[in-house]
Design a protein around this motif. Structure first.
Motif, PDB file in Angstrom:
ATOM      1  N   PHE A 240       0.993  -1.078   0.149  1.00 29.65           N
ATOM      2  CA  PHE A 240      -0.121   0.086  -0.055  1.00 29.65           C
ATOM      3  C   PHE A 240       0.933   1.404   0.031  1.00 29.65           C
ATOM      4  O   PHE A 240       0.610   2.207  -0.350  1.00 29.65           O
TER       5      PHE A 240
ATOM      6  N   LYS B 238       3.571   1.493  -1.553  1.00 26.65           N
ATOM      7  CA  LYS B 238       4.047   1.629  -2.776  1.00 26.65           C
ATOM      8  C   LYS B 238       3.199   2.433  -3.697  1.00 26.65           C
ATOM      9  O   LYS B 238       3.420   3.560  -4.333  1.00 26.65           O
ATOM     10  N   LEU B 239       1.663   1.805  -3.410  1.00 20.08           N
ATOM     11  CA  LEU B 239       0.724   2.519  -4.457  1.00 20.08           C
ATOM     12  C   LEU B 239       0.381   4.078  -3.998  1.00 20.08           C
ATOM     13  O   LEU B 239       0.305   4.840  -4.888  1.00 20.08           O
ATOM     14  N   ARG B 240       0.382   3.942  -2.562  1.00 20.02           N
ATOM     15  CA  ARG B 240       0.340   5.569  -2.117  1.00 20.02           C
ATOM     16  C   ARG B 240       1.475   6.536  -2.702  1.00 20.02           C
ATOM     17  O   ARG B 240       1.074   7.645  -3.152  1.00 20.02           O
ATOM     18  N   LEU B 241       2.556   6.237  -2.598  1.00 17.58           N
ATOM     19  CA  LEU B 241       3.803   6.996  -3.060  1.00 17.58           C
ATOM     20  C   LEU B 241       3.663   7.294  -4.729  1.00 17.58           C
ATOM     21  O   LEU B 241       3.816   8.444  -5.199  1.00 17.58           O
ATOM     22  N   THR B 242       3.237   6.375  -5.327  1.00 19.15           N
ATOM     23  CA  THR B 242       3.127   6.307  -6.564  1.00 19.15           C
ATOM     24  C   THR B 242       1.883   7.407  -7.021  1.00 19.15           C
ATOM     25  O   THR B 242       2.029   8.408  -7.788  1.00 19.15           O
ATOM     26  N   LEU B 243       0.860   7.147  -6.404  1.00 20.84           N
ATOM     27  CA  LEU B 243      -0.214   8.380  -6.625  1.00 20.84           C
ATOM     28  C   LEU B 243       0.060   9.622  -6.233  1.00 20.84           C
ATOM     29  O   LEU B 243      -0.568  10.577  -6.680  1.00 20.84           O
ATOM     30  N   LEU B 244       0.719   9.701  -5.144  1.00 26.22           N
ATOM     31  CA  LEU B 244       1.187  11.128  -4.407  1.00 26.22           C
ATOM     32  C   LEU B 244       2.155  11.746  -5.317  1.00 26.22           C
ATOM     33  O   LEU B 244       1.825  13.017  -5.655  1.00 26.22           O
ATOM     34  N   GLN B 245       2.955  11.073  -6.068  1.00 23.37           N
ATOM     35  CA  GLN B 245       4.114  11.666  -7.048  1.00 23.37           C
ATOM     36  C   GLN B 245       2.977  12.206  -8.218  1.00 23.37           C
ATOM     37  O   GLN B 245       3.239  13.218  -8.739  1.00 23.37           O
ATOM     38  N   MET B 246       2.110  11.206  -8.831  1.00 21.74           N
ATOM     39  CA  MET B 246       1.158  11.633  -9.993  1.00 21.74           C
ATOM     40  C   MET B 246       0.319  12.870  -9.630  1.00 21.74           C
ATOM     41  O   MET B 246       0.418  13.855 -10.249  1.00 21.74           O
ATOM     42  N   GLU B 247      -0.137  12.967  -8.325  1.00 21.69           N
ATOM     43  CA  GLU B 247      -0.859  14.212  -7.839  1.00 21.69           C
ATOM     44  C   GLU B 247       0.001  15.418  -7.961  1.00 21.69           C
ATOM     45  O   GLU B 247      -0.409  16.435  -8.563  1.00 21.69           O
TER      46      GLU B 247
ATOM     47  N   TYR C  61      -0.079  -4.511  -9.549  1.00 24.59           N
ATOM     48  CA  TYR C  61       1.071  -3.617  -9.350  1.00 24.59           C
ATOM     49  C   TYR C  61       1.255  -3.394  -8.003  1.00 24.59           C
ATOM     50  O   TYR C  61       2.280  -3.631  -7.377  1.00 24.59           O
ATOM     51  N   THR C  62       0.038  -3.340  -7.144  1.00 23.63           N
ATOM     52  CA  THR C  62       0.131  -3.121  -5.723  1.00 23.63           C
ATOM     53  C   THR C  62       0.618  -4.344  -4.910  1.00 23.63           C
ATOM     54  O   THR C  62       1.489  -4.465  -4.070  1.00 23.63           O
TER      55      THR C  62
ATOM     56  N   ARG D  82       8.891   0.046  -6.964  1.00 19.40           N
ATOM     57  CA  ARG D  82       7.866   0.893  -7.103  1.00 19.40           C
ATOM     58  C   ARG D  82       8.239   1.534  -8.441  1.00 19.40           C
ATOM     59  O   ARG D  82       9.282   1.894  -8.830  1.00 19.40           O
ATOM     60  N   LEU D  83       7.065   2.011  -9.194  1.00 18.61           N
ATOM     61  CA  LEU D  83       7.263   2.614 -10.368  1.00 18.61           C
ATOM     62  C   LEU D  83       6.906   4.004 -10.249  1.00 18.61           C
ATOM     63  O   LEU D  83       6.123   4.402  -9.375  1.00 18.61           O
TER      64      LEU D  83
ATOM     65  N   TRP E 202       4.787   7.081 -11.782  1.00 17.53           N
ATOM     66  CA  TRP E 202       3.182   6.628 -12.365  1.00 17.53           C
ATOM     67  C   TRP E 202       3.582   6.735 -13.973  1.00 17.53           C
ATOM     68  O   TRP E 202       2.585   6.142 -14.643  1.00 17.53           O
TER      69      TRP E 202
ATOM     70  N   MET F 145      -6.312   8.406  -7.502  1.00 16.49           N
ATOM     71  CA  MET F 145      -5.742   9.332  -6.949  1.00 16.49           C
ATOM     72  C   MET F 145      -6.424  10.358  -6.344  1.00 16.49           C
ATOM     73  O   MET F 145      -6.060  10.727  -5.018  1.00 16.49           O
TER      74      MET F 145
ATOM     75  N   MET G 284      -7.724   9.039  -2.708  1.00 18.80           N
ATOM     76  CA  MET G 284      -6.571   9.061  -1.853  1.00 18.80           C
ATOM     77  C   MET G 284      -6.684  10.515  -1.253  1.00 18.80           C
ATOM     78  O   MET G 284      -6.401  10.591  -0.063  1.00 18.80           O
TER      79      MET G 284
END
Lengths: 96, 196
Positions: free
Chosen positions: A9, A11-20, B58-59, B121-122, B124, B172, B175
């Motif tokens: 989670f 990992k996903l959170r950091l990716t989405l934060l970066q996207m934001e 991915y997650t 981790r990738l 986005w 996104m 969250m």
């Protein structure tokens, strides 16, 4: 929750934060928001903001100098309030 | 231990629920609209469950694959009127779920994506590349399996990629909303639900 799931989670959170952040939806702090609002009130037709008059604005008068300049620096890094290059005095251009 | 099992059960239910809900939306909202515009076409122009599939894999990695396998097989079973037998449908469901893994490894091998070594981790944008290739591989698989043509490859690829983009954006924004909501009610039930 086990550690593997927690890592997943994160990992996903950091990716989405970066996207934001990269699509321009990053958050701005209360101080930055106050500076933007004050700048919007005194900005001239060319989008220029004088630092001296910005500092004297009512919402910013109570703000400490260090917080104010930190907010200015942060807004500059995000290209929302950039220093005017050919200005001898400290003028800024509001791009927000 | 019971807490961990409980959390796992909630996670599986949430994933399956999200997959089914988005599948329902795709079939009952997107398909009728696209039928009005393009007529009868094989494939869905906005296939939202693909977003859940890629994000879950991915997650969660192999766990995501296993959690989604029953719903993916169930989904392919409902397509049985497309002249395929059940063995083929199950194989295609498995291969379709494997598409994100295969895409990830192809792109890593080609050095298009460079995941951070400890967490895999990738960025986005790299994740978008995985979604794009995964959609393409999935469309090839489906068009071969269901004996369709090149037009359908394009149609399914676009549908998968758009579906992934929409779900990625929704995740996104969700969250972001949860972060604000948690900030608003630090001691409320949202603080418990949105701790991630």
């Amino acid at each position: 929750m086990d550690v593997t799931l927690l890592k997943s989670f994160a990992k996903l959170r950091l990716t989405l934060l970066q996207m934001e952040k990269e699509i321009g939806l990053g958050e701005i702090s209360a101080a930055e928001s106050a500076v933007i609002c004050a700048a919007a009130l005194i900005v001239d037709d060319r989008g220029r903001v004088e630092l001296a008059s910005l500092m004297s604005q009512e919402p910013l008068a109570a703000m400490s100098r260090s917080t104010f300049f930190r907010a200015i620096k942060s807004l500059g890094e995000r290209q929302l309030l950039v220093k005017e290059s050919d200005s001898k005095v400290s003028d800024y251009i509001l791009k927000a | 231990m019971y807490r961990a099992i409980g959390f796992e059960a909630i996670l599986i239910s949430a994933l399956m629920g999200a997959y089914f809900s988005l599948l329902w939306i795709s079939w009952n909202v997107v398909v009728p609209v696209q039928a009005m515009i393009f007529g009868e076409v094989f494939g869905i122009l906005l296939f939202l469950p693909n977003g859940i599939k890629i994000l879950a894999i991915y997650t969660l990695g192999w766990r995501g694959f296993l959690y989604l396998l029953p719903v993916a097989v169930g989904h392919f079973m409902t397509l049985s009127d497309w002249n395929s037998n059940f063995d083929e449908l199950i194989t295609m469901a498995v291969l379709s779920l494997l598409a994100p893994f295969v895409s990830f490894n192809i792109l890593r091998w080609l050095r298009v994506i460079v995941p951070q070594p400890m967490t895999l981790r990738l960025n986005w944008r790299e994740l978008l590349c995985v979604g794009l290739l995964s959609g393409f591989l999935n469309s090839i698989l489906l068009t071969i399996g269901f004996d369709q043509g090149l037009k359908e490859v394009a149609f399914i690829t676009i549908g998968d990629v758009l579906g992934f983009l929409v779900v990625l954006l929704a995740a996104m924004l969700a969250m972001r909303w949860m972060r604000f909501a948690r900030h608003q009610s630090k001691r409320g039930w949202l603080a418990l639900v949105t701790w991630v």
